[in-house]
Design an enzyme around this catalytic site. Sequence first.
Site, mmCIF file in Angstrom:
data_model
loop_
_atom_site.group_PDB
_atom_site.id
_atom_site.type_symbol
_atom_site.label_atom_id
_atom_site.label_comp_id
_atom_site.label_asym_id
_atom_site.label_seq_id
_atom_site.Cartn_x
_atom_site.Cartn_y
_atom_site.Cartn_z
ATOM 1 N N GLN A 362 -2.270 -10.765 2.191
ATOM 2 C CA GLN A 362 -2.977 -9.957 3.165
ATOM 3 C C GLN A 362 -4.453 -10.081 2.830
ATOM 4 O O GLN A 362 -4.813 -10.624 1.790
ATOM 5 C CB GLN A 362 -2.528 -8.502 3.084
ATOM 6 C CG GLN A 362 -2.737 -7.896 1.696
ATOM 7 C CD GLN A 362 -1.821 -6.733 1.402
ATOM 8 O OE1 GLN A 362 -0.705 -6.675 1.885
ATOM 9 N NE2 GLN A 362 -2.291 -5.799 0.582
ATOM 10 N N ASP A 397 -8.284 -0.997 5.435
ATOM 11 C CA ASP A 397 -8.924 -1.985 4.550
ATOM 12 C C ASP A 397 -8.101 -3.248 4.383
ATOM 13 O O ASP A 397 -8.455 -4.114 3.584
ATOM 14 C CB ASP A 397 -9.207 -1.363 3.185
ATOM 15 C CG ASP A 397 -7.960 -0.782 2.516
ATOM 16 O OD1 ASP A 397 -6.966 -0.539 3.223
ATOM 17 O OD2 ASP A 397 -7.984 -0.583 1.283
ATOM 18 N N ASP A 433 4.250 -8.932 -3.316
ATOM 19 C CA ASP A 433 4.074 -7.662 -2.622
ATOM 20 C C ASP A 433 4.657 -7.742 -1.209
ATOM 21 O O ASP A 433 4.298 -8.629 -0.430
ATOM 22 C CB ASP A 433 2.578 -7.334 -2.561
ATOM 23 C CG ASP A 433 2.288 -5.941 -2.050
ATOM 24 O OD1 ASP A 433 2.558 -4.981 -2.776
ATOM 25 O OD2 ASP A 433 1.798 -5.829 -0.906
ATOM 26 N N ASN A 434 5.552 -6.826 -0.901
ATOM 27 C CA ASN A 434 6.113 -6.697 0.452
ATOM 28 C C ASN A 434 6.560 -8.024 1.076
ATOM 29 O O ASN A 434 6.150 -8.367 2.188
ATOM 30 C CB ASN A 434 5.082 -6.038 1.384
ATOM 31 C CG ASN A 434 4.901 -4.571 1.089
ATOM 32 O OD1 ASN A 434 5.851 -3.875 0.722
ATOM 33 N ND2 ASN A 434 3.687 -4.083 1.228
ATOM 34 N N GLU A 462 9.090 -7.439 -4.344
ATOM 35 C CA GLU A 462 8.827 -6.003 -4.236
ATOM 36 C C GLU A 462 9.115 -5.600 -2.793
ATOM 37 O O GLU A 462 8.231 -5.568 -1.940
ATOM 38 C CB GLU A 462 7.375 -5.690 -4.611
ATOM 39 C CG GLU A 462 7.056 -4.208 -4.674
ATOM 40 C CD GLU A 462 6.330 -3.684 -3.433
ATOM 41 O OE1 GLU A 462 6.138 -2.465 -3.345
ATOM 42 O OE2 GLU A 462 5.959 -4.485 -2.560
ATOM 43 N N LYS A 574 -4.698 3.265 -8.103
ATOM 44 C CA LYS A 574 -4.946 2.286 -7.045
ATOM 45 C C LYS A 574 -6.360 2.412 -6.499
ATOM 46 O O LYS A 574 -6.897 1.449 -5.940
ATOM 47 C CB LYS A 574 -3.941 2.473 -5.903
ATOM 48 C CG LYS A 574 -2.508 2.135 -6.265
ATOM 49 C CD LYS A 574 -1.601 2.140 -5.049
ATOM 50 C CE LYS A 574 -1.504 3.518 -4.420
ATOM 51 N NZ LYS A 574 -0.595 3.494 -3.241
ATOM 52 N N TYR A 575 -6.950 3.596 -6.638
ATOM 53 C CA TYR A 575 -8.241 3.848 -6.004
ATOM 54 C C TYR A 575 -9.339 4.210 -6.985
ATOM 55 O O TYR A 575 -10.471 4.462 -6.564
ATOM 56 C CB TYR A 575 -8.098 4.979 -4.975
ATOM 57 C CG TYR A 575 -6.976 4.757 -4.007
ATOM 58 C CD1 TYR A 575 -7.057 3.760 -3.025
ATOM 59 C CD2 TYR A 575 -5.807 5.509 -4.080
ATOM 60 C CE1 TYR A 575 -6.015 3.539 -2.141
ATOM 61 C CE2 TYR A 575 -4.759 5.306 -3.195
ATOM 62 C CZ TYR A 575 -4.864 4.316 -2.232
ATOM 63 O OH TYR A 575 -3.826 4.098 -1.355
#
Length: 707
Positions: A362, A397, A433-434, A462, A574-575
């Site tokens: 992504q 984002d 991821d995904n 995942e 994560k942030y």
Amino acid sequence: MPKTIDDTAKRAKRRGSTSGTSSTTDAATPGTPAIPASLRTSSTPLAESVSALDSSLQRRVIVEGVTPQVDEGRYPAKRTVGETLLVEADVYADGHDELAASLLWRKAGDADWTETPMEALGNDRWRAALTLAEYTRYEFTVEGWVDRFESWRAALSKKVGAGQDVASELLEGAVIVRDAASRAHGADRTELTRAAEALEDASAEPPQRVAAALSEDLRGRMARHADRSRATRLDRVLPLDVERERARFGAWYEMFPRSAGTDPSRSATFDEAQARLPYVASLGFDVLYLPPIHPIGRSFRKGRNNSLAPEPADPGSPWAIGAAEGGHTAVEPGLGTIDDFTRFVEAAKRHNLEIALDIAFQASPDHPYVSQHPAWFRHRPDGTIKYAENPPKKYQDIYPFDFESDDWPALWRELKGVIEFWIARGVSIFRVDNPHTKPFRFWEWALQEIRRSHPDAIFLAEAFTRPKIMRHLAKIGFSQSYSYFTWRNTKEELEEYFTELTQTEVREYMRPNLFANTPDILHEYLQRGGRPAFEARLVLAATLGANYGIYSGYELAENLPVRTGSEEYLDSEKYQIRPRDFTAPGNLTELIARVNTIRREHRALQFDHGLEFHETDNPELICYSKRTPEGTDPILVVVNLDPHNMQHGNVKLPLFDWKLPLDAAVEARDLLADETYFWRGEWNYVRLDPQSRVAHILALRIPPANA
């Protein structure tokens, strides 16, 4: 000993395609013709098809029920180097003749088969064992035939035992032996010819001729040169993917390298993160998994706790990949450079740690792909690019890729190239991821292409999604899979789920990796159960599964959600950057290190197979055991699932199933507390207080008197 069977492309062409849905083959031993197409259906009466009769119709043996196979051979079963593949099949025929069967196997792409004889298990079931020496793709199939010599030998033995005259039978045997001699060479041809002459020698005493007929030497030579002209081979070739051991067994630790320093106002560098490697290694982990390490976009950057109003110093989510500094093949400047990362990988290897990288396909709005390849993204009617959503969550984002764009071939090749880029820099394990939000066909193509050149590559899917999708991802090439373990907390839930994973066909292709927590998932059980809940889930994850993992902070029992009812962490890493004091009082580091040591010392815990649940008379106590594939090294685990209260009761040892007397004495050594218990009989008492001990991991020893 295994032997090689010539199976050239020319002969394969004569046999026809090996694909099909029938349980048994229409084409058997190389060189024999296939069943005519006119006889494949029942629409043509047999009497009208006499002119089409083919010698293949004389094959009497049926081969079916071959295991392991996944979706009739459409997808490969999975094993790892050093494992023993057990292949079983139903092989039977009409009448009472003796049969023989063989496992045929080869590396994919080879022309010739190697043969391993199968042994009869009874009730028409046959088995062969094959030790897997290389991580590559194998192919295998099964062939069965009527053994004329063994059938004759069995009949001869009966008649001799009944005192009957066997002169005619000995001459019949001579014909069979001479036929085998015609197919043999060298010493076997010479000895088989002599044996035939001995059977024919009317001047010899009958006992001498019978002894020659029933000799084990003759039996062995005849087995090597059996008449297999009417053999039946399974109608398909079955694939098997063999990966390296780390695909089957490993302990994962997830760490944000930017938090590996001491200053929460800036990112730690890879050089600083190297200082954390001895700590991770001391806990006994095998794999250090890093979330995305790429440049992070600034457009729509998320602030602390997923805020839409970030502060200027907020670092953003690592999954918002891409900025002016580069995209998926670049490194976030705060972490350092590509060279710094390469040094980090090499340093990890010196501590016996492999680095696993996150592959998240992504892009942030600032990714170079957005301006260079706008066709790789989905657009709204007004021309703007659609960002990712999972209602009610919005990811302004992040832009998803459009795998169905007109320029999809270039996109697919580029993304495969991203993985190859990091393989060239020393990474061979990837957490994807995904993957369920990208086309199955992309993954099937990309993973197969990569493994042709890099067979040691391991991919963890995942995908917390629907069961059939998770299973399909495993079938098409993912080495490991995230699981529903996080949401299975009661005894009933755990037993049902892990019985499915280890005792059904799912075990042949899906390897669960049991993460006790992730940056996205802080289950209510951990939120409310305190330190004992973290201890219990650690033991469950590490002993129910051969692969398991924890996310950094688990050892500190971090359990504060962002809000009631949410599985998100408060002040999620994560942030924001989250340095920690891993020596804080009450940490679980000693327990984690001990559990990982136990896993390495006891091979039974290095496999998902071999799991067996046992009865308890208290639903808050779960009891299960594991053994090696050979049935050795029995380990028994008992866990208190109630993190708040002492629970006690009795657990039942399956002594009858273990072929032990019902009053057998069992020595149980607790590997966590280094204490030894002596149990006798089926039911034995257990008491677990979560304030002092939530589990037993017991190494069982059966005293010689009961063995």
